[in-house]
Write an enzyme that holds these catalytic residues in place. Structure first.
Site, short mmCIF file in Angstrom:
data_model
loop_
_atom_site.label_atom_id
_atom_site.label_comp_id
_atom_site.label_asym_id
_atom_site.label_seq_id
_atom_site.Cartn_x
_atom_site.Cartn_y
_atom_site.Cartn_z
N LYS A 1 -36.00 -13.64 74.10
CA LYS A 1 -34.92 -14.50 73.64
C LYS A 1 -33.61 -13.73 73.73
O LYS A 1 -33.60 -12.51 73.87
CB LYS A 1 -35.16 -14.96 72.20
CG LYS A 1 -35.26 -13.82 71.18
CD LYS A 1 -35.73 -14.37 69.83
CE LYS A 1 -35.83 -13.29 68.76
NZ LYS A 1 -34.55 -12.76 68.32
N ASP B 1 -36.13 -9.58 71.22
CA ASP B 1 -34.73 -9.67 71.57
C ASP B 1 -34.59 -9.02 72.95
O ASP B 1 -35.09 -7.91 73.16
CB ASP B 1 -33.89 -8.89 70.54
CG ASP B 1 -32.90 -9.77 69.81
OD1 ASP B 1 -32.96 -11.01 69.96
OD2 ASP B 1 -32.04 -9.22 69.10
N CYS C 1 -33.50 -13.10 62.30
CA CYS C 1 -34.49 -13.62 63.26
C CYS C 1 -35.74 -14.18 62.59
O CYS C 1 -36.29 -15.18 63.05
CB CYS C 1 -34.83 -12.53 64.27
SG CYS C 1 -33.38 -12.08 65.27
N HIS D 1 -27.68 -3.68 71.27
CA HIS D 1 -29.07 -3.46 70.90
C HIS D 1 -30.00 -4.26 71.80
O HIS D 1 -29.59 -5.26 72.38
CB HIS D 1 -29.32 -3.86 69.44
CG HIS D 1 -29.13 -5.33 69.19
ND1 HIS D 1 -27.89 -5.91 69.03
CD2 HIS D 1 -30.04 -6.34 69.09
CE1 HIS D 1 -28.03 -7.21 68.84
NE2 HIS D 1 -29.33 -7.50 68.87
N ASP E 1 -39.74 -9.51 66.67
CA ASP E 1 -38.79 -8.45 67.04
C ASP E 1 -39.11 -7.08 66.43
O ASP E 1 -38.21 -6.40 65.91
CB ASP E 1 -37.37 -8.86 66.66
CG ASP E 1 -36.90 -10.12 67.36
OD1 ASP E 1 -37.69 -10.72 68.11
OD2 ASP E 1 -35.75 -10.53 67.13
N HIS F 1 -31.56 -8.73 75.50
CA HIS F 1 -30.18 -9.03 75.85
C HIS F 1 -29.74 -8.37 77.16
O HIS F 1 -30.09 -7.20 77.41
CB HIS F 1 -29.24 -8.52 74.75
CG HIS F 1 -29.43 -9.20 73.43
ND1 HIS F 1 -29.44 -10.56 73.29
CD2 HIS F 1 -29.60 -8.68 72.17
CE1 HIS F 1 -29.59 -10.86 72.01
NE2 HIS F 1 -29.71 -9.74 71.32
#
Length: 213
Positions: free
Chosen positions: A110, A51, A155, A85, A9, A53
């Site tokens: 993810k 990440d 993470c 975020h 990340d 989202h």
């Protein structure tokens, strides 16, 4: 080739000026680039997690009208509610511009399910769904992982613990990690947990020295 560098990340939103900026997060990029150069010499592969989202992810404080970093539950699991975020396709979700991205063989996303957070690069927090990472590593006969990134206490920690649980040998580059530290000792405790589970902790200089012996 049995070893891979896994960058966790290293995205704009976790670095200076980002929506969820980790203190000194940018300092990890130089460490990552040095490791990438070393991996290129040794023929080790480099992969990265992201990440990723949806805009209305359930881990976002804005979706619950609560203050960022407050605690609660999301679909039956304990949850820290974060500032919005790493929204898919946003500038904040892209890898840091100073990172040597051309050397990254594969990226793994993810946190796409809005009903559960995903700290680990391998599984969501409820272990209800796996990412593509473990299958890819197995397909490429990777047994050893070098792990670093953001953030130490979330993470990175859960990625390391899952990697160990899946049977990988794991080295963590500690100066390539930075933590959120909602509580002051969170990152220190995370390193303790990783070591207790079987990870070997190195600074980058110590790691490089061991490789030259």
């Amino acid at each position: 080739m049995t070893r891979a560098l896994l960058l966790v990340d290293l995205q704009n939103d976790f670095c200076a000026g980002g929506a969820l900026a980790v203190p000194q997060g940018d300092s990890t990029i130089d460490i990552a680039n040095r490791l990438i150069d070393w991996c290129a010499i040794r023929g080790d592969t480099v992969v990265a997690s992201l990440d990723w989202h949806p805009a209305h992810h359930g881990s976002f404080a804005s979706q619950h009208q609560v203050a960022p970093y407050s605690q609660g539950q999301l679909d039956g699991l304990a949850q820290t509610f974060w500032p919005d975020h790493c929204v898919q396709h946003s500038e904040g979700a892209t890898l840091h511009p100073l990172l040597n991205q051309r050397a990254i063989t594969q990226t793994f996303t993810k946190g796409e399910n809005p009903l559960v957070d995903s700290y680990s690069a391998f599984f969501d927090n409820g272990r209800r769904q796996a990412t593509a990472l473990n299958a890819w590593l197995q397909q490429h006969h990777i047994t050893d992982l070098i792990i670093m990134g953001l953030a130490t206490d979330y993470c990175v920690k859960f990625t390391v613990l899952d990697a160990l649980d899946l049977g990988y040998t794991v080295s963590v580059i500690t100066d390539g990690c930075r933590g959120v530290n909602i509580q002051p000792q969170d990152s220190a405790n995370a390193f303790i947990d990783m070591a207790a589970a079987g990870a070997t902790l190195y600074t980058l200089d110590d790691w490089l020295e061991t490789q030259h012996k």
